[in-house]
Motif scaffolding. Structure first.
Motif, PDB file in Angstrom:
ATOM      1  N   ASN A 170      10.439  59.439 122.058  1.00 49.90           N
ATOM      2  CA  ASN A 170      10.260  60.642 121.244  1.00 49.90           C
ATOM      3  C   ASN A 170      11.585  61.342 120.972  1.00 49.90           C
ATOM      4  O   ASN A 170      11.613  62.482 120.519  1.00 49.90           O
ATOM      5  N   CYS A 230      10.541  53.879 110.528  1.00 51.87           N
ATOM      6  CA  CYS A 230       9.175  54.319 110.796  1.00 51.87           C
ATOM      7  C   CYS A 230       8.881  54.073 112.271  1.00 51.87           C
ATOM      8  O   CYS A 230       9.225  53.022 112.821  1.00 51.87           O
ATOM      9  N   LYS A 282       4.970  57.890 111.676  1.00 46.21           N
ATOM     10  CA  LYS A 282       6.050  58.829 111.366  1.00 46.21           C
ATOM     11  C   LYS A 282       7.124  58.129 110.538  1.00 46.21           C
ATOM     12  O   LYS A 282       7.616  57.064 110.896  1.00 46.21           O
ATOM     13  N   GLU A 283       7.504  58.721 109.412  1.00 48.70           N
ATOM     14  CA  GLU A 283       8.612  58.239 108.596  1.00 48.70           C
ATOM     15  C   GLU A 283       9.787  59.176 108.835  1.00 48.70           C
ATOM     16  O   GLU A 283       9.722  60.367 108.530  1.00 48.70           O
ATOM     17  N   LEU A 284      10.864  58.632 109.382  1.00 47.15           N
ATOM     18  CA  LEU A 284      11.945  59.460 109.896  1.00 47.15           C
ATOM     19  C   LEU A 284      13.288  59.051 109.311  1.00 47.15           C
ATOM     20  O   LEU A 284      13.490  57.898 108.931  1.00 47.15           O
ATOM     21  N   PHE A 327      10.950  63.662 117.976  1.00 46.30           N
ATOM     22  CA  PHE A 327       9.828  63.440 117.050  1.00 46.30           C
ATOM     23  C   PHE A 327       8.544  63.194 117.824  1.00 46.30           C
ATOM     24  O   PHE A 327       8.557  63.013 119.025  1.00 46.30           O
TER      25      PHE A 327
END
Length: 278
Positions: A249, A262, A266-268, A278
């Motif tokens: 995270n 990804c 979650k697309e980061l 995240f």
């Protein structure tokens, strides 16, 4: 634990790159065609093979290398990468290690002086390589080396010093492969279409329409990154440098490159030098 998937710049799931060899006059027309569609790639040059500045080729000559001044003008004015192809274009297989090393180092030095910046890519002359050649390239600071092998797939390479292409432009499956590439959903592993050849072959076979049709089909797509060989390698390498904590995270990006990925749903994006949670 969720899946961790690399995304290309802007969160794109696909990349297209080309690779063309020898520094021949027909590259000028190739550049004109690909520029219309935003396609990019790499030119592989032999700096020890430039003909005299006042060269006049005999009528009917197909393989027409450009002299140094013209090479400088043509490739400095396009947004493609310049890479090495061996100073005098010998097969590295069978050469004494010191001579093979000199072929790579001399080409790197000459091209870096000619164009500025670092030259870190390579294409094997005649597609010939063995384990010794690979180690020579590694010791000379080469990051990737293109073979003449064909994969007919779009997977990111596992061994960048044995880099096979998706196909050659004369492959009868070219357009089928291109359409298959476009049809792949961009929701899983990143995909790369890698096309190679020699531009003089288009003149030899009178089939410039092959390049035009390919570029027209795959160019101008919002979900595709059009990049040089070294740009894709450097981006992949930056992704591999990301550092995660055990809870997955928190992420630290030790490079100067912004990286998209990804993790689960979650697309980061993480900027160079940044740490995110995240």
């Amino acid at each position: 634990m969720a899946n961790l998937i690399m995304r290309f710049p802007g969160g794109k799931g696909k990349a297209v790159t080309l690779s063309y060899d020898d520094g021949v006059e027909q590259d000028i027309k190739l550049i004109e065609i690909v520029k219309k569609y935003g396609i990019r790639g790499t030119f592989n040059l032999n700096s020890g093979c430039y003909p005299p500045e006042d060269i006049t080729w005999a009528p009917g000559t197909i393989h027409r290398r450009m002299p140094k001044s013209k090479v400088t003008k043509v490739y400095s004015n396009c947004d493609w990468e310049v890479a090495t192809h061996g100073y005098t274009h010998p097969s590295l297989v069978g050469l004494p290690i010191n001579i093979a090393t000199q072929e790579i180092v001399d080409d790197r030095k000459a091209l870096e002086e000619q164009f500025g910046g670092m030259i870190r890519g390579f294409a094997y002359p005649f597609g010939a390589y063995d384990d010794t050649a690979v180690e020579v390239l590694r010791s000379c600071g080469i990051c990737y080396a293109r073979t003449v092998g064909t994969t007919h797939d779009f997977n990111i390479p596992k061994d960048w010093l044995r880099l096979d292409a998706t196909c050659h432009h004369n492959d009868p499956m070219l357009m089928e492969l291109a359409q298959r590439f476009l049809d792949i959903p961009a929701n899983w592993d990143p995909k790369m279409f890698y096309l190679w050849g020699h531009s003089y072959e288009f003149e030899e076979k009178d089939n410039w329409d092959v390049l035009e049709n390919f570029c027209k089909l795959v160019g101008g797509k919002e979900d595709i990154w059009y990049a040089t060989n070294i740009e894709i390698y450097d981006y992949w390498y930056a992704f591999k440098q990301l550092r995660f904590n055990m809870a997955m995270n928190e992420c630290y990006n030790p490079t100067a490159t912004d990286v998209w990925f990804c993790y689960g749903d979650k697309e980061l994006v993480i900027k160079g030098g940044e740490t995110i949670k995240f």
